[in-house]
Design an enzyme around this catalytic site. Sequence first.
Site, PDB file in Angstrom:
ATOM      1  N   VAL A  84      28.144 -17.297 -25.127  1.00 47.34           N
ATOM      2  CA  VAL A  84      28.316 -15.899 -24.746  1.00 47.34           C
ATOM      3  C   VAL A  84      28.700 -15.080 -25.965  1.00 47.34           C
ATOM      4  O   VAL A  84      29.579 -15.465 -26.732  1.00 47.34           O
ATOM      5  CB  VAL A  84      29.362 -15.754 -23.616  1.00 47.34           C
ATOM      6  N   SER A  85      28.002 -13.969 -26.170  1.00 49.77           N
ATOM      7  CA  SER A  85      28.284 -13.025 -27.244  1.00 49.77           C
ATOM      8  C   SER A  85      28.245 -13.737 -28.608  1.00 49.77           C
ATOM      9  O   SER A  85      27.226 -14.310 -28.966  1.00 49.77           O
ATOM     10  CB  SER A  85      29.636 -12.349 -26.982  1.00 49.77           C
ATOM     11  N   TRP A  86      29.344 -13.727 -29.378  1.00 52.28           N
ATOM     12  CA  TRP A  86      29.398 -14.447 -30.657  1.00 52.28           C
ATOM     13  C   TRP A  86      29.026 -15.916 -30.454  1.00 52.28           C
ATOM     14  O   TRP A  86      28.298 -16.511 -31.254  1.00 52.28           O
ATOM     15  CB  TRP A  86      30.804 -14.325 -31.225  1.00 52.28           C
TER      16      TRP A  86
END
Length: 285
Positions: free
Chosen positions: A101-103
Site C-alpha cells: 500500500v502506498s510507499w
Amino acid sequence: MPQNFVFRTIELNGQFLRTAVRPGSSNLPPLLVFNGIGANLELVFPFVKALDPDLEVIVFDAPGVGGSSTPGTPFRFPGLAKLAARMLDYLDYGQVNVIGVSWGGALAQQFAHDYPERCKKLILAATSPGFFMVPGRPHVLLKMASPRRYIQPSHVVKIAPDIYGGAFRRDPDLARGHASKVRSSGKVGYYWQLAAGLGWTSIHWLHKIRQPTLVMAGDDDPIIPLVNMRMIAWRIPNAELHVIDDGHLFLITRAASVAPIIMRFLAEERQPAVIRPRAEPLAKH
C-alpha cells in the site's frame, strides 16, 4: 488489536526487524504486507482482521519504523526487497502472495520484479510507479514530506481530511482512531524511507511483472491520483483494476468491502491460455 498475532524481533546482519505473523490454516500462500511510509504494523490490523481468518498473514515494521531499528544509512528499494526475502527465509516461508500500500506498493513492485519465484500474486493499493507518477496536489505532498503526523497525534487529526481524503473528510473519529495506533521511532527513519524512493521508478520494467496482479485505487486519493493506478494496470500484462469509492486509506476505512475482493482474487486459479494448432485443411480427393 488482534490477539492471535505472534510477534518476533529478528536480526538480519545487524538490522532488527519487528515482525508479526497471524497463523492460518488456508491452502493459499501466506499474505505478506508491505505497509505505507512511516506506518507501523499495528495500523494495518483492521484490514487484516477483515480478511478470511484462515489466511496466514505476515506484517513487519520497515527499517526505521515502529519497533524496527533505524539503519545508519538508508536502504533503497532493491535493498529493502532483498531484506524482505531474507526475512521470509528466516521465518521459514517460501512463496507468498504480496500486498503493498502506498510507499509499500512501490516496494511490492520491486519485490515481485526481483523475486518472481517468491511472489505468486501481487496486490497494489494506492501506489504509483515512482518518479514518473502524476503527483498529487503540492500542499498535500508538502505535508507528506514531514513525519510530524507520526510524532504528534493531534497533527494527523488536523490534516487527515486533506491528505487521506475519502471517509476521513466526513468522520473525524477515523483520524483519532488512526492516530491512537501510531508508534513512531523518530524522524530519521521516515526520512530514510523518503530517500528509498528518490529517483526510483518501475515504469520501464512493469511489463516484466508476470504475476496475476490486482490494482486497487481510491477515487478520492489526494496523495496518489487515480491516473497513476490506471497507468500501472495498463503496464502490467496480467492486471485488473478496481476503483474504490474512498480515499488513500481505503484498505482501512473500507476493509469490510475490500477484503472479499482480495480474497476472491487470491483464491482464483487462473489457467494459462491454450494456443491450439491451426487445423490442417482437408485433403482434396
